[in-house]
Design a protein around this motif. Structure first.
Motif, PDB file in Angstrom:
ATOM      1  N   GLU A   8     -30.616 -24.414  26.388  1.00 47.96           N
ATOM      2  CA  GLU A   8     -30.408 -23.744  25.105  1.00 47.96           C
ATOM      3  C   GLU A   8     -29.041 -24.119  24.538  1.00 47.96           C
ATOM      4  N   GLU A   9     -29.055 -24.515  23.286  1.00 45.71           N
ATOM      5  CA  GLU A   9     -27.818 -24.893  22.605  1.00 45.71           C
ATOM      6  C   GLU A   9     -27.118 -23.657  22.042  1.00 45.71           C
ATOM      7  N   PHE A  10     -25.814 -23.573  22.265  1.00 46.41           N
ATOM      8  CA  PHE A  10     -24.990 -22.527  21.665  1.00 46.41           C
ATOM      9  C   PHE A  10     -23.754 -23.184  21.058  1.00 46.41           C
ATOM     10  N   GLU A  11     -23.091 -22.453  20.194  1.00 49.37           N
ATOM     11  CA  GLU A  11     -21.780 -22.888  19.731  1.00 49.37           C
ATOM     12  C   GLU A  11     -20.830 -22.936  20.922  1.00 49.37           C
ATOM     13  N   SER A  12     -19.749 -23.705  20.793  1.00 49.03           N
ATOM     14  CA  SER A  12     -18.812 -23.817  21.920  1.00 49.03           C
ATOM     15  C   SER A  12     -18.246 -22.459  22.322  1.00 49.03           C
ATOM     16  N   LEU A  13     -18.124 -21.539  21.348  1.00 50.26           N
ATOM     17  CA  LEU A  13     -17.700 -20.169  21.626  1.00 50.26           C
ATOM     18  C   LEU A  13     -18.744 -19.219  21.045  1.00 50.26           C
ATOM     19  N   TYR A  14     -19.291 -18.369  21.899  1.00 47.07           N
ATOM     20  CA  TYR A  14     -20.324 -17.414  21.465  1.00 47.07           C
ATOM     21  C   TYR A  14     -19.941 -16.023  21.950  1.00 47.07           C
ATOM     22  N   LEU A  84     -19.984 -13.023  26.456  1.00 49.96           N
ATOM     23  CA  LEU A  84     -18.967 -13.989  26.025  1.00 49.96           C
ATOM     24  C   LEU A  84     -19.294 -15.323  26.679  1.00 49.96           C
ATOM     25  N   MET A  85     -19.429 -16.363  25.853  1.00 55.57           N
ATOM     26  CA  MET A  85     -19.727 -17.695  26.361  1.00 55.57           C
ATOM     27  C   MET A  85     -18.734 -18.693  25.776  1.00 55.57           C
ATOM     28  N   PHE A  86     -18.245 -19.584  26.613  1.00 51.41           N
ATOM     29  CA  PHE A  86     -17.283 -20.598  26.154  1.00 51.41           C
ATOM     30  C   PHE A  86     -17.409 -21.819  27.048  1.00 51.41           C
ATOM     31  N   GLU A  87     -17.085 -22.975  26.499  1.00 50.11           N
ATOM     32  CA  GLU A  87     -17.224 -24.212  27.252  1.00 50.11           C
ATOM     33  C   GLU A  87     -16.087 -24.378  28.256  1.00 50.11           C
ATOM     34  N   PRO A  88     -16.355 -25.011  29.399  1.00 53.21           N
ATOM     35  CA  PRO A  88     -15.324 -25.201  30.424  1.00 53.21           C
ATOM     36  C   PRO A  88     -14.069 -25.884  29.903  1.00 53.21           C
ATOM     37  N   GLU A  89     -14.225 -26.719  28.868  1.00 48.22           N
ATOM     38  CA  GLU A  89     -13.083 -27.453  28.315  1.00 48.22           C
ATOM     39  C   GLU A  89     -12.001 -26.520  27.777  1.00 48.22           C
ATOM     40  N   LEU A  90     -12.370 -25.286  27.465  1.00 51.31           N
ATOM     41  CA  LEU A  90     -11.375 -24.326  26.994  1.00 51.31           C
ATOM     42  C   LEU A  90     -10.368 -23.976  28.090  1.00 51.31           C
ATOM     43  N   LEU A  91     -10.841 -23.966  29.353  1.00 47.06           N
ATOM     44  CA  LEU A  91      -9.990 -23.542  30.461  1.00 47.06           C
ATOM     45  C   LEU A  91      -9.221 -24.683  31.118  1.00 47.06           C
ATOM     46  N   GLU A  92      -9.784 -25.880  31.083  1.00 49.66           N
ATOM     47  CA  GLU A  92      -9.194 -26.987  31.847  1.00 49.66           C
ATOM     48  C   GLU A  92      -7.727 -27.259  31.498  1.00 49.66           C
ATOM     49  N   SER A 143      -7.961 -20.046  11.176  1.00 46.50           N
ATOM     50  CA  SER A 143      -6.669 -20.721  11.146  1.00 46.50           C
ATOM     51  C   SER A 143      -6.254 -21.161  12.545  1.00 46.50           C
ATOM     52  N   ASP A 144      -5.237 -22.011  12.606  1.00 43.94           N
ATOM     53  CA  ASP A 144      -4.721 -22.439  13.908  1.00 43.94           C
ATOM     54  C   ASP A 144      -4.215 -21.249  14.704  1.00 43.94           C
ATOM     55  N   GLU A 145      -3.575 -20.312  14.017  1.00 46.64           N
ATOM     56  CA  GLU A 145      -3.044 -19.123  14.697  1.00 46.64           C
ATOM     57  C   GLU A 145      -4.173 -18.281  15.279  1.00 46.64           C
ATOM     58  N   ALA A 146      -5.260 -18.138  14.517  1.00 47.15           N
ATOM     59  CA  ALA A 146      -6.409 -17.365  15.000  1.00 47.15           C
ATOM     60  C   ALA A 146      -7.022 -18.025  16.228  1.00 47.15           C
ATOM     61  N   SER A 147      -7.095 -19.364  16.214  1.00 45.30           N
ATOM     62  CA  SER A 147      -7.642 -20.096  17.360  1.00 45.30           C
ATOM     63  C   SER A 147      -6.796 -19.874  18.611  1.00 45.30           C
ATOM     64  N   VAL A 148      -5.487 -19.889  18.448  1.00 45.04           N
ATOM     65  CA  VAL A 148      -4.582 -19.639  19.581  1.00 45.04           C
ATOM     66  C   VAL A 148      -4.794 -18.226  20.119  1.00 45.04           C
ATOM     67  N   LYS A 149      -4.894 -17.254  19.224  1.00 44.54           N
ATOM     68  CA  LYS A 149      -5.085 -15.864  19.648  1.00 44.54           C
ATOM     69  C   LYS A 149      -6.397 -15.693  20.415  1.00 44.54           C
ATOM     70  N   ILE A 150      -7.442 -16.371  19.970  1.00 45.82           N
ATOM     71  CA  ILE A 150      -8.731 -16.292  20.663  1.00 45.82           C
ATOM     72  C   ILE A 150      -8.596 -16.829  22.082  1.00 45.82           C
ATOM     73  N   ARG A 151      -7.980 -18.008  22.214  1.00 44.38           N
ATOM     74  CA  ARG A 151      -7.829 -18.617  23.539  1.00 44.38           C
ATOM     75  C   ARG A 151      -6.985 -17.731  24.466  1.00 44.38           C
ATOM     76  N   LEU A 152      -5.892 -17.212  23.943  1.00 44.02           N
ATOM     77  CA  LEU A 152      -5.025 -16.370  24.768  1.00 44.02           C
ATOM     78  C   LEU A 152      -5.732 -15.090  25.193  1.00 44.02           C
ATOM     79  N   SER A 153      -6.524 -14.502  24.296  1.00 44.78           N
ATOM     80  CA  SER A 153      -7.225 -13.266  24.650  1.00 44.78           C
ATOM     81  C   SER A 153      -8.309 -13.524  25.694  1.00 44.78           C
ATOM     82  N   ILE A 154      -8.944 -14.700  25.645  1.00 40.80           N
ATOM     83  CA  ILE A 154      -9.928 -15.053  26.667  1.00 40.80           C
ATOM     84  C   ILE A 154      -9.244 -15.271  28.017  1.00 40.80           C
ATOM     85  N   LEU A 155      -8.091 -15.936  27.999  1.00 48.78           N
ATOM     86  CA  LEU A 155      -7.343 -16.145  29.243  1.00 48.78           C
ATOM     87  C   LEU A 155      -6.905 -14.810  29.840  1.00 48.78           C
TER      88      LEU A 155
END
Length: 304
Positions: A8-14, A84-92, A143-155
């Motif tokens: 099943e295909e999903f967006e990189s972040l779901y 919450l679904m995200f691709e492994p590339e987010l963590l590497e 925005s770039d700032e929003a993307s950073v906040k998403i990644r940090l909150s997932i971490l």
């Protein structure tokens, strides 16, 4: 009756937070993303491989991108959860940057790994708050700032979950006990459910790390000192798939990742040890319904 399995295909972040009623997957599925599920109601059923979990409110699950799974809600009841679904590339890159293994409970699992962590009280509230923060950040724009906040909150969420999992999970066997069991193991003892489950998990990891090679049944059987019959029988019993079917599925996952990066069809076929371009194209189309070239074009168009 043969179980239906589909990619099943999903967006990189779901992300999903809500409830449904009388919902059930028609078959097992798998996807490119790691998945974290937090259940907020009792009665659902989650199957991962041949493991069956009867869900209670507060159960949190880790599912990696190679595990076949399906969920179904209790009949007549609301099925409430966070997903919450995200691709492994987010963590590497984050693992390298922080020197901390964010993937430890997705990848570096012990043989007795249990997918479930039960949360209650303040621990449950803490995880819900962290998930709610991710939801807020996702809704804050692109925005770039929003993307950073998403990644940090997932971490932050993963770090908190890892901490809880390590605290509440106790090893069932010492390293010495495990080594002794391996040394005493033979084909007759391998029939024990715990032993063959451990061996099949080792085989799955071997396939994942050698997916670029031309894997065949005899080579894998020899690697694990098993005959073809035992390997085929117990692998199918544990996973629901023939060994070579599983190998093909893993190669298709790897092929998709390469095609998304812009690797040519010829180079993908070569890298994954297919006999020829035409052989790779045939296998890919049979597994996905489209040719690798069409898949790559679709991905490129979606990223424009």
């Amino acid at each position: 009756m043969k179980e239906r399995v589909f990619f099943e295909e999903f967006e990189s972040l779901y992300y999903f937070h809500g409830s449904t009623q009388n919902w059930s997957m028609q078959g097992f599925h798998f996807h490119n993303q790691y998945e974290i599920i937090l259940f907020l109601s009792d009665g659902a059923l989650l199957e991962i491989g041949d493991r069956v979990y009867h869900v209670m409110k507060g159960d949190l699950f880790f599912v990696n991108n190679r595990e076949y799974h399906r969920t179904s809600g209790a009949e007549g009841q609301e099925y409430n959860r966070y997903v919450l679904m995200f691709e492994p590339e987010l963590l590497e890159p984050m693992t390298k940057a922080f020197g901390y293994d964010f993937t430890m409970f997705f990848e570096n699992r012990g043989d007795d790994f249990v997918h479930k962590l039960y949360l209650e009280g303040e621990n449950l509230k803490r995880v819900e708050r962290l998930l709610a923060r991710i939801e807020t950040n996702i809704g804050s724009g692109s925005s770039d700032e929003a993307s950073v906040k998403i990644r940090l909150s997932i971490l932050e969420l993963i770090t908190a979950i890892n901490e809880m999992y390590k605290f509440f999970t106790k090893e069932k066997h010492t390293a010495a006990d495990q080594e002794e069991r391996k040394l005493k193991g033979d084909e007759e003892k391998f029939r024990d459910p715990i032993l063959y489950r451990e061996r099949v998990e080792q085989i799955k990891k071997y396939i994942a790390t050698h997916v670029e090679e031309k894997l065949d049944l005899d080579e894998i059987a020899g690697k694990f000192y098993m005959n073809r019959y035992y390997l085929s029988h117990y692998f199918k019993k544990e996973t629901g798939f023939a060994v070579l079917q599983y190998v093909t599925n893993q190669k298709i996952i790897a092929a998709k990742a390469l095609l998304k990066k812009g690797t040519s069809v010829t180079d993908v076929a070569l890298k994954l040890s297919y006999n020829s371009d035409s052989h790779f194209i045939s296998v890919f189309k049979k597994s996905t319904g489209i040719t690798p070239k069409k898949y790559a074009q679709n991905k490129k168009n979606n990223n424009v």
